[in-house]
Enzyme design. Structure first.
Site, PDB file in Angstrom:
ATOM      1  N   GLU A 190      23.263  74.415  19.059  1.00 55.09           N
ATOM      2  CA  GLU A 190      23.241  74.296  20.521  1.00 55.09           C
ATOM      3  C   GLU A 190      24.000  73.055  21.006  1.00 55.09           C
ATOM      4  O   GLU A 190      23.785  72.594  22.126  1.00 55.09           O
ATOM      5  CB  GLU A 190      21.799  74.254  21.049  1.00 55.09           C
ATOM      6  CG  GLU A 190      20.817  75.168  20.345  1.00 55.09           C
ATOM      7  CD  GLU A 190      21.142  76.647  20.470  1.00 55.09           C
ATOM      8  OE1 GLU A 190      22.102  76.992  21.160  1.00 55.09           O
ATOM      9  OE2 GLU A 190      20.426  77.478  19.869  1.00 55.09           O
ATOM     10  N   ARG A 242      33.977  69.614  24.163  1.00 50.33           N
ATOM     11  CA  ARG A 242      34.342  70.928  24.702  1.00 50.33           C
ATOM     12  C   ARG A 242      35.107  70.802  26.020  1.00 50.33           C
ATOM     13  O   ARG A 242      34.720  70.055  26.912  1.00 50.33           O
ATOM     14  CB  ARG A 242      33.094  71.779  24.906  1.00 50.33           C
ATOM     15  CG  ARG A 242      33.405  73.154  25.506  1.00 50.33           C
ATOM     16  CD  ARG A 242      32.267  74.115  25.371  1.00 50.33           C
ATOM     17  NE  ARG A 242      31.181  73.886  26.298  1.00 50.33           N
ATOM     18  CZ  ARG A 242      30.510  74.870  26.921  1.00 50.33           C
ATOM     19  NH1 ARG A 242      30.845  76.135  26.713  1.00 50.33           N
ATOM     20  NH2 ARG A 242      29.513  74.597  27.722  1.00 50.33           N
ATOM     21  N   GLY A 259      34.284  89.804  32.148  1.00 50.85           N
ATOM     22  CA  GLY A 259      33.735  90.552  33.270  1.00 50.85           C
ATOM     23  C   GLY A 259      34.724  91.457  33.971  1.00 50.85           C
ATOM     24  O   GLY A 259      34.379  92.105  34.972  1.00 50.85           O
ATOM     25  N   ASP A 351      30.617  81.214  20.821  1.00 50.97           N
ATOM     26  CA  ASP A 351      29.831  81.970  19.850  1.00 50.97           C
ATOM     27  C   ASP A 351      30.692  83.102  19.303  1.00 50.97           C
ATOM     28  O   ASP A 351      31.313  83.851  20.073  1.00 50.97           O
ATOM     29  CB  ASP A 351      28.590  82.570  20.501  1.00 50.97           C
ATOM     30  CG  ASP A 351      27.439  81.569  20.580  1.00 50.97           C
ATOM     31  OD1 ASP A 351      27.500  80.545  19.904  1.00 50.97           O
ATOM     32  OD2 ASP A 351      26.478  81.838  21.332  1.00 50.97           O
ATOM     33  N   TRP A 404      24.626  72.114  24.942  1.00 49.42           N
ATOM     34  CA  TRP A 404      25.356  73.038  25.803  1.00 49.42           C
ATOM     35  C   TRP A 404      24.413  74.074  26.415  1.00 49.42           C
ATOM     36  O   TRP A 404      24.835  75.074  26.956  1.00 49.42           O
ATOM     37  CB  TRP A 404      26.536  73.673  25.086  1.00 49.42           C
ATOM     38  CG  TRP A 404      26.263  74.749  24.066  1.00 49.42           C
ATOM     39  CD1 TRP A 404      25.081  75.123  23.539  1.00 49.42           C
ATOM     40  CD2 TRP A 404      27.261  75.588  23.468  1.00 49.42           C
ATOM     41  NE1 TRP A 404      25.259  76.153  22.628  1.00 49.42           N
ATOM     42  CE2 TRP A 404      26.600  76.454  22.575  1.00 49.42           C
ATOM     43  CE3 TRP A 404      28.646  75.698  23.597  1.00 49.42           C
ATOM     44  CZ2 TRP A 404      27.270  77.398  21.813  1.00 49.42           C
ATOM     45  CZ3 TRP A 404      29.313  76.650  22.837  1.00 49.42           C
ATOM     46  CH2 TRP A 404      28.633  77.479  21.957  1.00 49.42           C
ATOM     47  N   ASP A 464      16.058  79.293  17.463  1.00 48.32           N
ATOM     48  CA  ASP A 464      16.065  80.637  18.042  1.00 48.32           C
ATOM     49  C   ASP A 464      14.702  81.029  18.603  1.00 48.32           C
ATOM     50  O   ASP A 464      14.623  81.732  19.620  1.00 48.32           O
ATOM     51  CB  ASP A 464      16.489  81.660  16.990  1.00 48.32           C
ATOM     52  CG  ASP A 464      17.816  81.313  16.371  1.00 48.32           C
ATOM     53  OD1 ASP A 464      18.837  81.832  16.825  1.00 48.32           O
ATOM     54  OD2 ASP A 464      17.838  80.474  15.440  1.00 48.32           O
TER      55      ASP A 464
END
Length: 534
Positions: A190, A242, A259, A351, A404, A464
């Site tokens: 993460e 990032r 999208g 990811d 993040w 998780d």
């Protein structure tokens, strides 16, 4: 002339889920979906690029839990069965859609696709995905790095440095066993960082990691060049930050490429559309509808009236989006090159499961992107280690605590939905440290029990479970897993301290949670010399 670099980073991870006690277990499908929809399609892209002599560089993190599942014989066979079921379903779909100009070509596409997945997985890869990734690593085009052993959110363990060291050390040892060498870098789960963590990474031989943007920008002193020049932490370990702009273009389902209305709609799936009588053999045995991966519609727009998916138009859009991404990075790099005296690097982490699973056209977009970048200037793709080997003079700062996750800090993994977990997690951690110091040289049955206790603590620490509780999806399963690992650890703790270990019960737990076969419980020891003394 090369004016800059694009550091693409894919993070591949799934929680360790293995249920030999059941013939079918719903959450195991997460692995099979990711293998068929993301990992194998990405491997296929990389191998085609290599066969065509395309010059590219990309960094890929494979979490130790994911690698353990890749290597598990039971899960391998179940994955093959999953693929065979999809092929069987598409054979039925070819008959059902025969003559339909919109849907028969799509049924044929899926039939061909799943047959190729099976050919690659079974015939070419022999179900050994770890070996395939290792061969890819050995080409030098894809750098494989590690992650914390069970993807623990490390800031919540910061009060227990032995536990953080255990997460890192077990991960490094697992990586060496599977990939033949120590990892140069690590993906912090993460992107969870806290000041001082870099020293633990340094002790484990880690040279670099990745951070969320504000972890760099809020560092002390403030970095002059932001995230476009890596920073050197107090320990000397390098952190890449990032880039927000490149991330949003790919991540966002609203503002980003995934999208687009021409792309395949993830949520409209044959598992929910077709009659139960027809789809029954391919969903949960209790007739719980599930995603099959066979999706016939495009996003279309903000409407329930979805139009048929058009593969040709989607591919044209993926190529266009690759060109747009390149144009935007070119403008970024040229601006940075004009206003600074160093060669900038744009770090774009995602990811891995976004590509193919959530964004069906993602692997195709990546294929277009890497081929087009290889044929044009002013920048090139590069792995993180290659960048560090070619550049120096990094910014020296102390990064700030960050992640993040939503709002950038801890709230996703520490909130009212999951905060009850940590009193159990921390107590188990304390007791594991106690056991490792109490028994510096255990042997036989006691050693097995202590090693299994260490496994249970690691599995309890999965980020998780807290994440799933926060989102509400499969939260009952997450609670069940937390409870089971706490119970198993507690029983092992009591048995070890009392000297009354039931070998039959121990064997049953070892069979269920057989992760990290070479683990040494003393990885939790506060005594630095205990491991070296054997």
């Amino acid at each position: 002339m090369n004016k800059g670099y694009l550091n693409l980073v894919l993070h591949a991870h799934l929680p360790y889920i293995r249920h030999p006690e059941h013939d079918y277990f719903l959450e195991e499908n997460w692995l099979y979906e990711a293998i068929t929809e993301s990992y194998i399609p990405l491997l296929d892209v990389f191998e085609c690029l290599l066969n065509d002599n395309v010059d590219f560089g990309i960094t890929l993190s494979l979490s130790p839990t994911l690698v353990e599942m890749f290597n598990d014989p039971l899960l391998r066979e179940r994955c093959l069965k999953y693929i065979n079921n999809l092929i069987e379903l598409t054979e039925k779909e070819l008959l059902r859609t025969k003559g339909d100009l919109s849907f028969e070509p799509l049924a044929k596409m899926y039939n061909d696709r799943f047959k190729r997945i099976k050919y690659l997985y079974d015939d070419c890869y022999k179900k050994e995905l770890t070996s395939v990734f290792k061969k890819l690593q050995d080409t030098g085009k894809v750098e494989i790095i590690t992650c914390a052993a069970t993807h623990a959110y490390l800031p919540t363990l910061s009060g227990y440095p032995q536990a953080v060291r255990a997460q890192i050390k077990v991960a490094v040892e697992s990586h060496i066993r599977n990939f033949g060498k120590a990892p140069e870098g690590i993906w912090l789960p993460e992107c969870g960082y806290y000041p001082g963590l870099d020293r633990i990474l340094k002790d484990a031989g880690i040279k670099f990691f990745f951070m969320e943007t504000h972890g760099i920008l809020n560092g002390k002193p403030a970095p002059k060049y932001g995230v476009y020049k890596p920073v050197s932490c107090p320990s000397g370990v390098i952190a890449f930050g990032r880039d927000i702009e490149s991330s949003k273009q790919v991540w966002s389902s609203i503002e980003g490429y995934p999208g687009d209305f021409a792309y395949r709609d993830f949520y409209r799936d044959a598992g929910f559309d077709l009659p139960v009588e027809y789809i029954r053999p391919y969903i949960h045995p209790d007739e719980i509808r599930i995603y099959t991966g066979i999706k016939y519609h495009r996003i279309t727009g903000k409407t329930d009236d979805k139009r048929p998916y058009n593969r040709k138009k989607a591919m044209a859009k993926a190529e266009k989006h690759a060109e747009n991404f390149i144009l935007n990075r070119k403008q970024q790099i040229e601006l940075l090159a004009r206003t600074s005296d160093f060669t900038p690097v744009i770090t774009a982490p995602y990811d891995a499961e976004l590509f193919g699973h959530w964004w069906f056209e993602g692997p195709d977009w990546l294929n277009f992107l890497l081929r087009k970048i290889a044929n044009q200037n002013p920048f090139r793709t590069i792995t993180a280690s290659q960048y560090l080997n070619e550049n120096s003079g990094f910014q020296r700062i102390t990064p700030s605590m960050s992640s993040w996750g939503h709002n950038g800090y801890n709230e996703v993994w520490l909130n009212s939905s999951n905060n009850w977990v940590y009193r159990h997690l921390h107590k188990a951690t304390e007791r594991m440290i106690e056991l490792s110091d109490m028994f510096p040289r255990a042997e036989g049955l006691l050693q097995r029990a202590l090693n299994q206790a260490a496994r249970e603590v690691l599995l309890l620490q999965h980020s998780d479970w807290a994440f799933i509780m926060k989102t509400g999806a499969a939260s009952d399963y997450a609670v069940k897993r937390i409870t089971e690992h706490v119970d198993r650890f507690s029983n092992l703790y009591s048995a070890a301290k009392s000297g009354n270990i039931d070998e039959k019960k121990l064997s049953e737990i070892e069979d269920k949670d057989r992760i990290f076969s070479g683990i040494d419980y003393r990885v939790y020891s506060g005594n630095e010399s205990s491991l070296s003394k054997g």
